[in-house]
Design an enzyme around this catalytic site. Sequence first.
Site, PDB file in Angstrom:
ATOM      1  N   GLU A  23     104.390 143.897  67.696  1.00  0.00           N
ATOM      2  CA  GLU A  23     105.463 144.564  68.408  1.00  0.00           C
ATOM      3  C   GLU A  23     105.713 145.957  67.834  1.00  0.00           C
ATOM      4  O   GLU A  23     105.268 146.263  66.723  1.00  0.00           O
ATOM      5  CB  GLU A  23     106.740 143.713  68.292  1.00  0.00           C
ATOM      6  CG  GLU A  23     106.632 142.328  68.920  1.00  0.00           C
ATOM      7  CD  GLU A  23     106.705 142.352  70.446  1.00  0.00           C
ATOM      8  OE1 GLU A  23     106.288 143.350  71.063  1.00  0.00           O
ATOM      9  OE2 GLU A  23     107.186 141.342  71.019  1.00  0.00           O
TER      10      GLU A  23
ATOM     11  N   ASP B 221      96.500 135.412  68.582  1.00  0.00           N
ATOM     12  CA  ASP B 221      97.879 135.093  68.217  1.00  0.00           C
ATOM     13  C   ASP B 221      98.270 133.704  68.717  1.00  0.00           C
ATOM     14  O   ASP B 221      97.510 133.056  69.449  1.00  0.00           O
ATOM     15  CB  ASP B 221      98.836 136.160  68.768  1.00  0.00           C
ATOM     16  CG  ASP B 221      98.559 136.524  70.232  1.00  0.00           C
ATOM     17  OD1 ASP B 221      97.800 135.800  70.905  1.00  0.00           O
ATOM     18  OD2 ASP B 221      99.109 137.525  70.705  1.00  0.00           O
TER      19      ASP B 221
ATOM     20  N   HIS C 258     102.462 146.690  72.751  1.00  0.00           N
ATOM     21  CA  HIS C 258     101.947 145.797  71.712  1.00  0.00           C
ATOM     22  C   HIS C 258     100.537 145.324  72.047  1.00  0.00           C
ATOM     23  O   HIS C 258     100.183 145.221  73.223  1.00  0.00           O
ATOM     24  CB  HIS C 258     102.891 144.615  71.437  1.00  0.00           C
ATOM     25  CG  HIS C 258     102.966 143.551  72.487  1.00  0.00           C
ATOM     26  ND1 HIS C 258     104.109 143.298  73.218  1.00  0.00           N
ATOM     27  CD2 HIS C 258     102.053 142.647  72.924  1.00  0.00           C
ATOM     28  CE1 HIS C 258     103.901 142.295  74.036  1.00  0.00           C
ATOM     29  NE2 HIS C 258     102.654 141.875  73.897  1.00  0.00           N
TER      30      HIS C 258
ATOM     31  N   ASP D  93     105.439 147.179  76.252  1.00  0.00           N
ATOM     32  CA  ASP D  93     105.992 147.998  75.169  1.00  0.00           C
ATOM     33  C   ASP D  93     104.901 148.487  74.211  1.00  0.00           C
ATOM     34  O   ASP D  93     105.190 148.969  73.118  1.00  0.00           O
ATOM     35  CB  ASP D  93     107.062 147.212  74.392  1.00  0.00           C
ATOM     36  CG  ASP D  93     106.508 145.931  73.753  1.00  0.00           C
ATOM     37  OD1 ASP D  93     105.288 145.669  73.868  1.00  0.00           O
ATOM     38  OD2 ASP D  93     107.299 145.193  73.137  1.00  0.00           O
TER      39      ASP D  93
HETATM   40  C1  GLP Z   1     101.188 138.617  75.320  1.00  0.00           C
HETATM   41  C2  GLP Z   1      99.962 138.439  74.443  1.00  0.00           C
HETATM   42  C3  GLP Z   1      99.122 139.688  74.402  1.00  0.00           C
HETATM   43  C4  GLP Z   1      98.913 140.210  75.804  1.00  0.00           C
HETATM   44  C5  GLP Z   1     100.231 140.553  76.441  1.00  0.00           C
HETATM   45  C6  GLP Z   1     100.094 141.102  77.853  1.00  0.00           C
HETATM   46  O1  GLP Z   1     102.247 139.190  74.663  1.00  0.00           O
HETATM   47  N1  GLP Z   1     100.277 138.046  73.118  1.00  0.00           N
HETATM   48  O2  GLP Z   1      97.878 139.405  73.776  1.00  0.00           O
HETATM   49  O3  GLP Z   1      98.104 141.359  75.761  1.00  0.00           O
HETATM   50  O4  GLP Z   1     100.991 139.347  76.495  1.00  0.00           O
HETATM   51  O5  GLP Z   1      99.984 140.050  78.760  1.00  0.00           O
HETATM   52  P1  GLP Z   1      99.486 140.158  80.240  1.00  0.00           P
HETATM   53  O6  GLP Z   1      98.021 140.403  80.168  1.00  0.00           O
HETATM   54  O7  GLP Z   1      99.819 138.840  80.852  1.00  0.00           O
HETATM   55  O8  GLP Z   1     100.228 141.286  80.855  1.00  0.00           O
END
Ligand code: GLP
Length: 241
Positions: free
Chosen positions: A128, A52, A123, A121
């Site tokens: 989302e 992304d 995702h 949440d």
């Molecule tokens: C972002 C990214 C996701 C990731 C999520 C969790 O939203 N787009 O790919 O999994 O954050 O992040 P973290 O690993 O920092 O908790």
Amino acid sequence: AADAVESLVRSKPDAVLGLATGSSPLRVYDELVRRHRESGLSFARARAFMLDEYVGLAAGHPQRYRNVIEEEFAGRVDFAAGAVQGPDGNAVDLPGACAAYEAAIVGAGGVDLQLLGIGTDGHIAFNEPGSSLASRTRIKTLTAQTREDNARFFDDDIEQVPQHCLTQGLATIMSAGHLVLLATGKGKAEAVHQLVEGPVSALWPATIMQMHPHATVLVDDAAASRLQLAGYYRQTYLSKP
Ligand code: GLP
């Protein structure tokens, strides 16, 4: 997770990796860099696709995912120039860029191993809650929760976190050969419970992974703390044939 990546790349040097941003995979990237430096693990023939990207961050912005992945992983190993691609969040024609990205993944033969984190949440990538389970790469609006969670990367200022992103869809992610999801900390416990044990639902997008034939979920005790059948999973792992 690093073992899975290493065994893939050693047996298939031109493997296609799926790379995630966020803090969860950082130790995996550090470990792969260590193996690259110390035991000759090479990514010279491999390619990688990112999950992304934020829409509208300037090319040089340190939080642009393309720059983050370069800094955290790609620039520290030996990928060939242009071998790591991400959706173009600055394209004039965003739907066109999404379609081109899907075509590029298919053209590369598909992703062999996809690393994933998970949002609080539920995702994955930036799919989302409410995301179509059949979705492909497209533009999405970030939830207030995700913008709040990610504000720590933007001087703790939610206003600086973009409202929109381009993200691989859930069906795009499901097309990868092996999904490896990492989650640590209590904040992820509910999302991990839903992912592994909840009903498959767009409300918790990661639950679609229950339909994948080869999905690995790696968690620490805190992230595992809401798993209803944790005892059974431990027993299964210990007595693995
Ligand atoms: C972002 C990214 C996701 C990731 C999520 C969790 O939203 N787009 O790919 O999994 O954050 O992040 P973290 O690993 O920092 O908790």
